[in-house]
Design a protein around this motif. Structure first.
Motif, short mmCIF file in Angstrom:
data_model
loop_
_atom_site.label_atom_id
_atom_site.label_comp_id
_atom_site.label_asym_id
_atom_site.label_seq_id
_atom_site.Cartn_x
_atom_site.Cartn_y
_atom_site.Cartn_z
N THR A 107 79.23 33.53 28.69
CA THR A 107 78.78 32.57 27.68
C THR A 107 78.30 33.26 26.40
O THR A 107 77.94 32.59 25.43
CB THR A 107 77.64 31.68 28.22
OG1 THR A 107 76.50 32.49 28.49
CG2 THR A 107 78.08 30.94 29.48
N ALA A 108 78.30 34.59 26.39
CA ALA A 108 77.77 35.35 25.26
C ALA A 108 78.74 35.35 24.07
O ALA A 108 79.93 35.09 24.21
CB ALA A 108 77.50 36.79 25.68
N HIS A 109 78.17 35.67 22.92
CA HIS A 109 78.94 35.92 21.70
C HIS A 109 78.46 37.25 21.12
O HIS A 109 77.27 37.56 21.19
CB HIS A 109 78.74 34.82 20.65
CG HIS A 109 79.41 33.55 21.01
ND1 HIS A 109 78.88 32.65 21.90
CD2 HIS A 109 80.59 33.04 20.62
CE1 HIS A 109 79.69 31.63 22.03
NE2 HIS A 109 80.75 31.83 21.27
N THR A 110 79.35 38.01 20.54
CA THR A 110 79.00 39.26 19.88
C THR A 110 79.05 39.02 18.38
O THR A 110 80.07 38.56 17.85
CB THR A 110 79.97 40.38 20.28
OG1 THR A 110 79.88 40.55 21.71
CG2 THR A 110 79.62 41.68 19.59
N VAL A 111 77.94 39.29 17.72
CA VAL A 111 77.81 39.07 16.28
C VAL A 111 77.70 40.43 15.60
O VAL A 111 76.89 41.26 15.99
CB VAL A 111 76.57 38.21 15.96
CG1 VAL A 111 76.42 38.02 14.46
CG2 VAL A 111 76.65 36.87 16.69
N ASN A 112 78.53 40.65 14.58
CA ASN A 112 78.50 41.90 13.83
C ASN A 112 78.40 41.59 12.34
O ASN A 112 79.37 41.13 11.73
CB ASN A 112 79.76 42.73 14.12
CG ASN A 112 79.72 44.07 13.43
OD1 ASN A 112 78.81 44.37 12.67
ND2 ASN A 112 80.71 44.90 13.72
N PRO A 125 80.72 39.11 25.77
CA PRO A 125 79.60 40.05 25.69
C PRO A 125 79.93 41.25 24.82
O PRO A 125 81.10 41.56 24.59
CB PRO A 125 79.39 40.46 27.14
CG PRO A 125 80.70 40.22 27.81
CD PRO A 125 81.34 39.08 27.09
N PHE A 126 78.89 41.92 24.36
CA PHE A 126 79.04 43.11 23.53
C PHE A 126 79.78 44.20 24.28
O PHE A 126 80.63 44.88 23.72
CB PHE A 126 77.65 43.61 23.09
CG PHE A 126 77.69 44.87 22.29
CD1 PHE A 126 78.13 44.87 20.98
CD2 PHE A 126 77.28 46.07 22.85
CE1 PHE A 126 78.15 46.05 20.24
CE2 PHE A 126 77.31 47.24 22.13
CZ PHE A 126 77.75 47.23 20.81
N SER A 127 79.44 44.38 25.55
CA SER A 127 80.13 45.39 26.34
C SER A 127 80.42 44.85 27.73
O SER A 127 79.70 44.01 28.25
CB SER A 127 79.28 46.67 26.45
OG SER A 127 78.11 46.41 27.18
N VAL A 128 81.48 45.33 28.29
CA VAL A 128 81.84 44.98 29.65
C VAL A 128 81.48 46.18 30.51
O VAL A 128 81.90 47.30 30.23
CB VAL A 128 83.34 44.64 29.76
CG1 VAL A 128 83.70 44.33 31.19
CG2 VAL A 128 83.69 43.49 28.84
N SER A 129 80.68 45.95 31.53
CA SER A 129 80.21 47.08 32.34
C SER A 129 80.21 46.70 33.81
O SER A 129 80.57 45.59 34.19
CB SER A 129 78.80 47.48 31.89
OG SER A 129 77.90 46.42 32.14
N ALA A 130 79.76 47.64 34.63
CA ALA A 130 79.74 47.43 36.07
C ALA A 130 78.73 46.36 36.48
O ALA A 130 78.84 45.79 37.54
CB ALA A 130 79.41 48.73 36.78
N ALA A 131 77.76 46.07 35.63
CA ALA A 131 76.76 45.03 35.91
C ALA A 131 76.23 44.51 34.59
O ALA A 131 76.33 45.17 33.56
CB ALA A 131 75.64 45.60 36.76
N SER A 132 75.66 43.32 34.63
CA SER A 132 75.08 42.76 33.42
C SER A 132 73.72 42.15 33.73
O SER A 132 73.40 41.84 34.88
CB SER A 132 76.01 41.69 32.82
OG SER A 132 76.18 40.64 33.75
N ILE A 133 72.92 41.99 32.70
CA ILE A 133 71.58 41.44 32.88
C ILE A 133 71.69 39.96 33.18
O ILE A 133 72.32 39.21 32.45
CB ILE A 133 70.72 41.68 31.62
CG1 ILE A 133 70.53 43.17 31.39
CG2 ILE A 133 69.37 40.98 31.77
CD1 ILE A 133 69.78 43.51 30.12
N GLY A 134 71.05 39.55 34.29
CA GLY A 134 71.06 38.15 34.69
C GLY A 134 69.75 37.46 34.40
O GLY A 134 69.66 36.24 34.44
N GLY A 135 68.71 38.22 34.11
CA GLY A 135 67.40 37.67 33.81
C GLY A 135 66.42 38.80 33.63
O GLY A 135 66.77 39.97 33.80
#
Length: 120
Positions: free
Chosen positions: A58-63, A75-85
Motif C-alpha cells: 500500500t506504500a508510495h515512494t515520493v522523490n 515501497p521504497f525498497s524491496v527486502s527480505a522483510a518489511s516493517i509491520g508496526g
C-alpha cells in the motif's frame, strides 16, 4: 529517559495475505499478548506510541530531491522483510530497551529491531 523504536518485521507478502500467524487462534493470542505488553508499558510510564502499519504493497515512494517531484506506487525498497508496526518507548538505557524489545517480540510472535531515537 531515552526513547527507542521497536520495529516489528514481517516476511514479504504475509501482511497482505493475512498470513503473519498460523491461524486465527494464533492471531488472537498475539493480539491479547500485545495488549498485555502495552498495558505494562503504560503502567510503567514507558509507553509513548504504538501502531501497526498497512502492508508494504500500500506504500508510495515520493522523490522530491530533483527538479521534478515523482510519486510512484510501491515501497521504497524491496527486502527480505518489511516493517509491520512499531512501538516508541522510553527506557533508562539500552539494556532496558533490549529487555522491552525481547518482551515485545515474545508478545507479537515476530522478530523485532530496537533502535534509539535521536535526541530532540
Amino acid at each position: 529517559m531515552a526513547q527507542y523504536m521497536i520495529s516489528v518485521f514481517h516476511e514479504p507478502g504475509v501482511q497482505d495475505a493475512g498470513a503473519a500467524y498460523q491461524d486465527d487462534a494464533a492471531l488472537q493470542a498475539a493480539f491479547a499478548a500485545v495488549a498485555e505488553f502495552n498495558a505494562g508499558l503504560q503502567a510503567a510510564g514507558q509507553f509513548v506510541y504504538a501502531c501497526g502499519l498497512m502492508p508494504p504493497e500500500t506504500a508510495h515512494t515520493v522523490n522530491a530531491t530533483g527538479t521534478t517531484p515523482s510519486v510512484e506506487p510501491g515501497p521504497f525498497s524491496v527486502s527480505a522483510a518489511s516493517i509491520g508496526g512499531f512501538w516508541i518507548v522510553e527506557a533508562l538505557d539500552e539494556t532496558v530497551a533490549l529487555d522491552l524489545a525481547t518482551r515485545a517480540s515474545a508478545a507479537c510472535g515476530q522478530k523485532v529491531e530496537v533502535r534509539p531515537l535521536q535526541a530532540g
